[in-house]
Design an enzyme around this catalytic site. Structure first.
Site, PDB file in Angstrom:
ATOM      1  N   SER A   1      36.989  40.705  27.029  1.00 25.37           N
ATOM      2  CA  SER A   1      37.006  40.007  28.312  1.00 25.37           C
ATOM      3  C   SER A   1      36.201  38.721  28.179  1.00 25.37           C
ATOM      4  O   SER A   1      34.995  38.759  27.915  1.00 25.37           O
ATOM      5  CB  SER A   1      36.379  40.886  29.397  1.00 25.37           C
TER       6      SER A   1
ATOM      7  N   HIS B   1      41.481  39.486  27.775  1.00 27.94           N
ATOM      8  CA  HIS B   1      41.413  39.878  29.187  1.00 27.94           C
ATOM      9  C   HIS B   1      40.763  38.728  29.967  1.00 27.94           C
ATOM     10  O   HIS B   1      39.663  38.292  29.635  1.00 27.94           O
ATOM     11  CB  HIS B   1      40.571  41.151  29.275  1.00 27.94           C
TER      12      HIS B   1
ATOM     13  N   ASP C   1      39.454  37.529  33.521  1.00 25.64           N
ATOM     14  CA  ASP C   1      39.030  38.007  34.843  1.00 25.64           C
ATOM     15  C   ASP C   1      39.015  36.879  35.858  1.00 25.64           C
ATOM     16  O   ASP C   1      38.195  35.964  35.771  1.00 25.64           O
ATOM     17  CB  ASP C   1      37.611  38.585  34.745  1.00 25.64           C
TER      18      ASP C   1
ATOM     19  N   MET D   1      38.309  35.928  39.668  1.00 30.98           N
ATOM     20  CA  MET D   1      37.611  36.431  40.871  1.00 30.98           C
ATOM     21  C   MET D   1      37.581  35.328  41.924  1.00 30.98           C
ATOM     22  O   MET D   1      37.323  34.170  41.586  1.00 30.98           O
ATOM     23  CB  MET D   1      36.179  36.808  40.519  1.00 30.98           C
TER      24      MET D   1
ATOM     25  N   HIS E   1      43.585  39.603  34.902  1.00 28.99           N
ATOM     26  CA  HIS E   1      43.065  40.581  35.860  1.00 28.99           C
ATOM     27  C   HIS E   1      42.725  39.835  37.145  1.00 28.99           C
ATOM     28  O   HIS E   1      41.705  39.169  37.248  1.00 28.99           O
ATOM     29  CB  HIS E   1      41.825  41.270  35.264  1.00 28.99           C
TER      30      HIS E   1
ATOM     31  N   MET F   1      41.423  39.652  40.464  1.00 27.90           N
ATOM     32  CA  MET F   1      40.567  40.270  41.489  1.00 27.90           C
ATOM     33  C   MET F   1      40.513  39.307  42.673  1.00 27.90           C
ATOM     34  O   MET F   1      39.488  38.697  42.980  1.00 27.90           O
ATOM     35  CB  MET F   1      39.172  40.521  40.898  1.00 27.90           C
TER      36      MET F   1
ATOM     37  N   MET G   1      39.816  50.956  36.753  1.00 29.93           N
ATOM     38  CA  MET G   1      38.486  50.327  36.741  1.00 29.93           C
ATOM     39  C   MET G   1      37.419  51.407  36.581  1.00 29.93           C
ATOM     40  O   MET G   1      37.393  52.383  37.341  1.00 29.93           O
ATOM     41  CB  MET G   1      38.236  49.566  38.041  1.00 29.93           C
TER      42      MET G   1
ATOM     43  N   GLY H   1      33.887  42.925  39.791  1.00 27.98           N
ATOM     44  CA  GLY H   1      33.074  41.812  40.276  1.00 27.98           C
ATOM     45  C   GLY H   1      32.073  41.288  39.269  1.00 27.98           C
ATOM     46  O   GLY H   1      31.763  40.106  39.273  1.00 27.98           O
ATOM     47  N   PHE H   2      31.604  42.164  38.401  1.00 28.76           N
ATOM     48  CA  PHE H   2      30.564  41.740  37.465  1.00 28.76           C
ATOM     49  C   PHE H   2      30.724  42.436  36.119  1.00 28.76           C
ATOM     50  O   PHE H   2      31.141  43.597  36.060  1.00 28.76           O
ATOM     51  CB  PHE H   2      29.172  42.081  38.030  1.00 28.76           C
ATOM     52  N   GLY H   3      30.372  41.703  35.067  1.00 24.66           N
ATOM     53  CA  GLY H   3      30.337  42.310  33.741  1.00 24.66           C
ATOM     54  C   GLY H   3      29.010  43.030  33.541  1.00 24.66           C
ATOM     55  O   GLY H   3      28.101  42.927  34.366  1.00 24.66           O
ATOM     56  N   GLY H   4      28.933  43.783  32.464  1.00 20.65           N
ATOM     57  CA  GLY H   4      27.665  44.394  32.077  1.00 20.65           C
ATOM     58  C   GLY H   4      27.217  45.574  32.921  1.00 20.65           C
ATOM     59  O   GLY H   4      26.051  45.939  32.915  1.00 20.65           O
TER      60      GLY H   4
ATOM     61  N   ASP I   1      38.745  49.380  32.259  1.00 21.98           N
ATOM     62  CA  ASP I   1      37.998  48.124  32.369  1.00 21.98           C
ATOM     63  C   ASP I   1      36.642  48.369  33.007  1.00 21.98           C
ATOM     64  O   ASP I   1      36.556  48.757  34.168  1.00 21.98           O
ATOM     65  CB  ASP I   1      38.818  47.134  33.216  1.00 21.98           C
ATOM     66  N   GLY I   2      35.594  48.118  32.208  1.00 18.05           N
ATOM     67  CA  GLY I   2      34.231  48.172  32.730  1.00 18.05           C
ATOM     68  C   GLY I   2      33.355  49.139  31.966  1.00 18.05           C
ATOM     69  O   GLY I   2      33.665  50.323  31.860  1.00 18.05           O
ATOM     70  N   GLY I   3      32.290  48.605  31.383  1.00 20.17           N
ATOM     71  CA  GLY I   3      31.308  49.455  30.711  1.00 20.17           C
ATOM     72  C   GLY I   3      31.774  50.062  29.406  1.00 20.17           C
ATOM     73  O   GLY I   3      31.190  51.048  28.941  1.00 20.17           O
TER      74      GLY I   3
ATOM     75  N   GLY J   1      33.823  43.407  27.535  1.00 24.24           N
ATOM     76  CA  GLY J   1      33.246  42.074  27.704  1.00 24.24           C
ATOM     77  C   GLY J   1      31.933  41.957  26.954  1.00 24.24           C
ATOM     78  O   GLY J   1      31.870  41.406  25.856  1.00 24.24           O
ATOM     79  N   SER J   2      30.867  42.511  27.549  1.00 25.48           N
ATOM     80  CA  SER J   2      29.546  42.362  26.935  1.00 25.48           C
ATOM     81  C   SER J   2      29.473  43.014  25.560  1.00 25.48           C
ATOM     82  O   SER J   2      28.758  42.526  24.684  1.00 25.48           O
ATOM     83  CB  SER J   2      28.456  42.892  27.868  1.00 25.48           C
TER      84      SER J   2
HETATM   85  C1  DX5 Z   1      34.584  43.435  35.979  1.00 23.37           C
HETATM   86  C2  DX5 Z   1      35.633  42.871  35.075  1.00 23.37           C
HETATM   87  C3  DX5 Z   1      35.560  43.310  33.671  1.00 23.37           C
HETATM   88  C4  DX5 Z   1      34.334  42.860  32.938  1.00 23.37           C
HETATM   89  C5  DX5 Z   1      33.972  43.939  31.983  1.00 23.37           C
HETATM   90  O1  DX5 Z   1      34.908  43.116  37.284  1.00 23.37           O
HETATM   91  O2  DX5 Z   1      36.910  43.232  35.556  1.00 23.37           O
HETATM   92  O3  DX5 Z   1      36.710  42.955  32.953  1.00 23.37           O
HETATM   93  O4  DX5 Z   1      34.518  41.682  32.185  1.00 23.37           O
HETATM   94  O5  DX5 Z   1      32.733  43.636  31.436  1.00 23.37           O
HETATM   95  P1  DX5 Z   1      31.927  44.719  30.600  1.00 23.37           P
HETATM   96  O6  DX5 Z   1      32.761  45.107  29.422  1.00 23.37           O
HETATM   97  O7  DX5 Z   1      30.679  43.987  30.236  1.00 23.37           O
HETATM   98  O8  DX5 Z   1      31.679  45.889  31.511  1.00 23.37           O
HETATM   99 ZN    ZN Z   2      38.588  42.824  34.238  1.00 23.00          ZN
END
Ligand code: DX5
Ligand code: ZN
Length: 225
Positions: free
Chosen positions: A7, A30, A32, A34, A63, A65, A134, A139-142, A172-174, A194-195
């Site tokens: 991501s 990917h 994102d 927003m 993606h 959002m 999800m 809304g946020f990475g990490g 998607d996420g974590g 992502g992270s």
């Molecule tokens: C969150 C995003 C994710 C995000 C994932 O709203 O949709 O795609 O980039 O980030 P990580 O992998 O750090 O959880």
């Molecule tokens: Zn995403």
């Protein structure tokens, strides 16, 4: 098949082109999007998408959002999106929206927030190339992976097998080295990270490690595939 999807939300925006080129072995990217309304954060839009598309041949999974995603479909197709993944929570008629994506010549996916049940959507899975589960609040990475959403993955996996569909399941996420195996065991095909990728010293190696861990778990005893 296992797909690893870095991501770019976690990339270095001042060096986006360089970061995108760090993950040539990724299966797709990917992206994102927003809007500060559907989710309480802003990321980037069509211009950045276009710039990314200009520096890579990789498949771009968009993606979305955003509220009223249908209004933006053609914009993101023109910007280079290859699959439009919109939220079921953001549209009144997700099947009509999927058909709109396909009429524009791209793949369709729906994303579903952690708290939204999958059952009402099962009958329409055949209309989609991907379902994105999800595993954090969008809304946020990490953020921290929510293992309870794997129940939805298993429900989807059973449905897709029973109906002989070729829809892929994304998560998607974590997702990282400590969480990817459980998602793969539950039946996920496509893993967004992502992270775990862009936060690593060597993003390319991070992609390879994630792929190995997912493959090992997916081929292990009791696995779905
Ligand atoms: C969150 C995003 C994710 C995000 C994932 O709203 O949709 O795609 O980039 O980030 P990580 O992998 O750090 O959880
Ligand atoms: Zn995403």
């Amino acid at each position: 098949m296992i797909y690893i999807a870095p991501s770019i939300l976690a990339a270095d925006y001042a060096n986006l082109g360089a970061d995108v080129r760090k993950v040539p072995s990724a299966d797709l990217l990917h992206v994102d999007i927003m809007d500060g309304h559907f989710v309480p954060n802003l990321s980037f839009g069509p211009d950045v998408t276009k710039a990314v598309n200009g520096v890579t041949d990789q498949f771009l999974d968009m993606h979305l959002m955003i509220e009223e995603p249908e209004r933006w479909f053609s914009t993101y197709v023109e910007a280079g999106g290859d699959r439009l993944v919109f939220h079921v929570e953001a549209t009144r008629d997700h099947v009509a929206a999927a058909r709109q994506c396909r009429e524009l010549g791209v793949q369709a996916g729906f994303a579903i927030k952690p708290g939204t049940p999958i059952e009402p959507y099962l009958d329409s899975v055949s209309e989609f190339d991907q379902v994105m589960v999800m595993s954090v609040e969008p809304g946020f990475g990490g953020q921290k992976f929510m293992p309870e959403v794997l129940r939805k993955v298993m429900t989807l996996r059973d449905h897709i097998a029973a109906e002989c569909l070729d829809t892929i399941i994304g998560i998607d996420g974590g997702i990282g080295n400590t969480t990817i195996a459980q998602a793969a065991e539950a039946g996920v095909d496509a893993f967004v990270a992502g992270s775990a990728v862009f936060g690593a010293d060597d993003p390319a190696q991070a992609v390879e490690r994630l792929r190995e861990l997912a493959q090992e778990a997916a081929s292990g005893p009791g696995s779905a595939s």
